[in-house]
Design a protein around this motif. Structure first.
Motif, short mmCIF file in Angstrom:
data_model
loop_
_atom_site.label_atom_id
_atom_site.label_comp_id
_atom_site.label_asym_id
_atom_site.label_seq_id
_atom_site.Cartn_x
_atom_site.Cartn_y
_atom_site.Cartn_z
N ALA A 199 0.84 -1.20 0.00
CA ALA A 199 0.00 0.00 0.00
C ALA A 199 0.88 1.25 0.00
CB ALA A 199 -0.93 -0.01 1.22
N ALA A 200 1.94 1.21 0.80
CA ALA A 200 2.86 2.35 0.84
C ALA A 200 3.50 2.58 -0.53
CB ALA A 200 3.92 2.13 1.91
N ALA A 233 -4.25 -0.16 -6.74
CA ALA A 233 -5.44 0.62 -6.39
C ALA A 233 -5.07 1.97 -5.80
CB ALA A 233 -6.31 -0.17 -5.41
N ILE A 234 -4.11 1.97 -4.90
CA ILE A 234 -3.73 3.23 -4.26
C ILE A 234 -3.00 4.14 -5.24
CG2 ILE A 234 -2.28 4.25 -2.44
CD1 ILE A 234 -3.23 1.95 -0.64
N GLU A 235 -2.09 3.58 -6.04
CA GLU A 235 -1.39 4.41 -7.04
C GLU A 235 -2.38 4.99 -8.04
OE1 GLU A 235 1.27 6.57 -8.92
OE2 GLU A 235 1.93 5.32 -7.26
N LEU A 282 -6.78 -1.73 5.02
CA LEU A 282 -8.16 -2.07 4.66
C LEU A 282 -9.07 -0.85 4.72
CD1 LEU A 282 -8.59 -5.55 6.39
CD2 LEU A 282 -8.28 -5.07 3.95
N LEU A 283 -8.86 0.00 5.71
CA LEU A 283 -9.65 1.23 5.80
C LEU A 283 -9.34 2.18 4.64
CD1 LEU A 283 -9.43 1.91 9.66
CD2 LEU A 283 -11.44 1.14 8.35
N VAL A 284 -8.06 2.31 4.32
CA VAL A 284 -7.66 3.17 3.19
C VAL A 284 -8.26 2.64 1.89
CG1 VAL A 284 -5.71 3.94 1.79
CG2 VAL A 284 -5.56 4.05 4.28
N LEU A 285 -8.18 1.33 1.69
CA LEU A 285 -8.76 0.74 0.48
C LEU A 285 -10.26 0.95 0.41
CD1 LEU A 285 -6.76 -2.60 0.12
CD2 LEU A 285 -6.66 -0.59 -1.38
N SER A 286 -10.95 0.86 1.55
CA SER A 286 -12.39 1.08 1.53
C SER A 286 -12.69 2.53 1.12
CB SER A 286 -13.03 0.73 2.87
OG SER A 286 -12.69 1.66 3.86
N LEU A 287 -11.88 3.47 1.59
CA LEU A 287 -12.05 4.87 1.18
C LEU A 287 -11.77 5.06 -0.31
CD1 LEU A 287 -10.37 6.72 4.18
CD2 LEU A 287 -12.81 6.64 3.63
N VAL A 288 -10.71 4.41 -0.79
CA VAL A 288 -10.35 4.49 -2.21
C VAL A 288 -11.48 3.96 -3.08
CG1 VAL A 288 -8.82 3.50 -3.97
CG2 VAL A 288 -7.85 4.48 -1.89
N PHE A 289 -12.01 2.80 -2.72
CA PHE A 289 -13.07 2.20 -3.53
C PHE A 289 -14.37 2.98 -3.41
CE2 PHE A 289 -10.32 -1.65 -3.24
CZ PHE A 289 -9.98 -1.65 -4.59
N ARG A 290 -14.63 3.54 -2.25
CA ARG A 290 -15.84 4.35 -2.08
C ARG A 290 -15.74 5.60 -2.95
NH1 ARG A 290 -16.70 5.90 3.65
NH2 ARG A 290 -16.16 3.72 3.91
N GLN A 291 -14.57 6.24 -2.98
CA GLN A 291 -14.37 7.43 -3.82
C GLN A 291 -14.51 7.06 -5.30
OE1 GLN A 291 -14.75 10.16 -1.69
NE2 GLN A 291 -13.45 11.04 -3.24
#
Length: 188
Positions: free
Chosen positions: A16-17, A118-120, A169-178
């Motif tokens: 993720a980093a 996903a994060i990139e 997991l929290l960051v990914l949920s925010l990414v997917f929600r956005q």
């Protein structure tokens, strides 16, 4: 089993980093390995060498600096998506320890590469939006937040890997929600 869970959380958090800055997590891993605070999977011991440390430190300096240059930052985003996926996969594999190779690389590709990609991708879209809405003036703020996120998440992975996994997991949920929010259509 607990070692596997910790290794998986380490790998996912480092991956993720990588989505924020691709060379920061390997640099942190190199420092941690050289100091005896991280044991890498077989085949990845080279990360914990002084030549790797020097090379990764130079790469971090160049990458972080380049993101403060207008236009270069958006160009780098297009290059870094596939690199983040590949590096996220390798970093996840490096932290899984002695596991069946098929399982190691399957999990690494899905969890590590998927998370980094996903994060990139999210940061790339965010920077493009910033470029469009601020003429690039807001991109320096984003670059600073991204490098701080990469450093914080990498250190958190080393100190509290299970907690870091939950944070990812929290960051990914925010990414997917956005990503699921409908985009506003503008009429001219």
């Amino acid at each position: 089993m607990i070692d596997f869970a910790i290794g998986m959380c380490l790998g996912i958090a480092f991956s993720a980093a990588c989505g924020f800055r691709i060379f920061v997590p390997p640099l942190v891993m190199s420092i941690a390995s050289l100091s005896g605070n991280l044991t890498l999977a077989p085949g990845f011991a080279w990360i914990g060498t002084y030549p790797a440390l020097i090379g990764l430190a130079i790469a971090v300096l160049l990458e972080v600096s380049a993101y403060y240059l207008p236009v270069v930052d958006n160009f780098l985003d297009t290059l870094e998506i596939p690199v983040a996926i590949a590096l996220g996969t390798a970093i996840a594999a490096a932290n899984l320890g002695e596991v069946n190779p098929l399982l190691r690389w399957s999990l690494a590709a899905i969890a590590g590469g998927g998370t980094a990609g996903a994060i990139e991708s999210f940061t790339s879209v965010t920077r493009l939006d910033s470029t469009t809405n601020t003429g690039g003036l807001g991109n320096g703020i984003l670059a600073t937040l991204e490098v701080l996120s990469a450093i914080t998440l990498s250190i958190l992975a080393l100190l509290l890997p299970l907690f870091a996994g939950v944070v990812v997991l929290l960051v990914l949920s925010l990414v997917f929600r956005q990503g699921r929010k409908p985009q506003r259509k503008y009429r001219i």
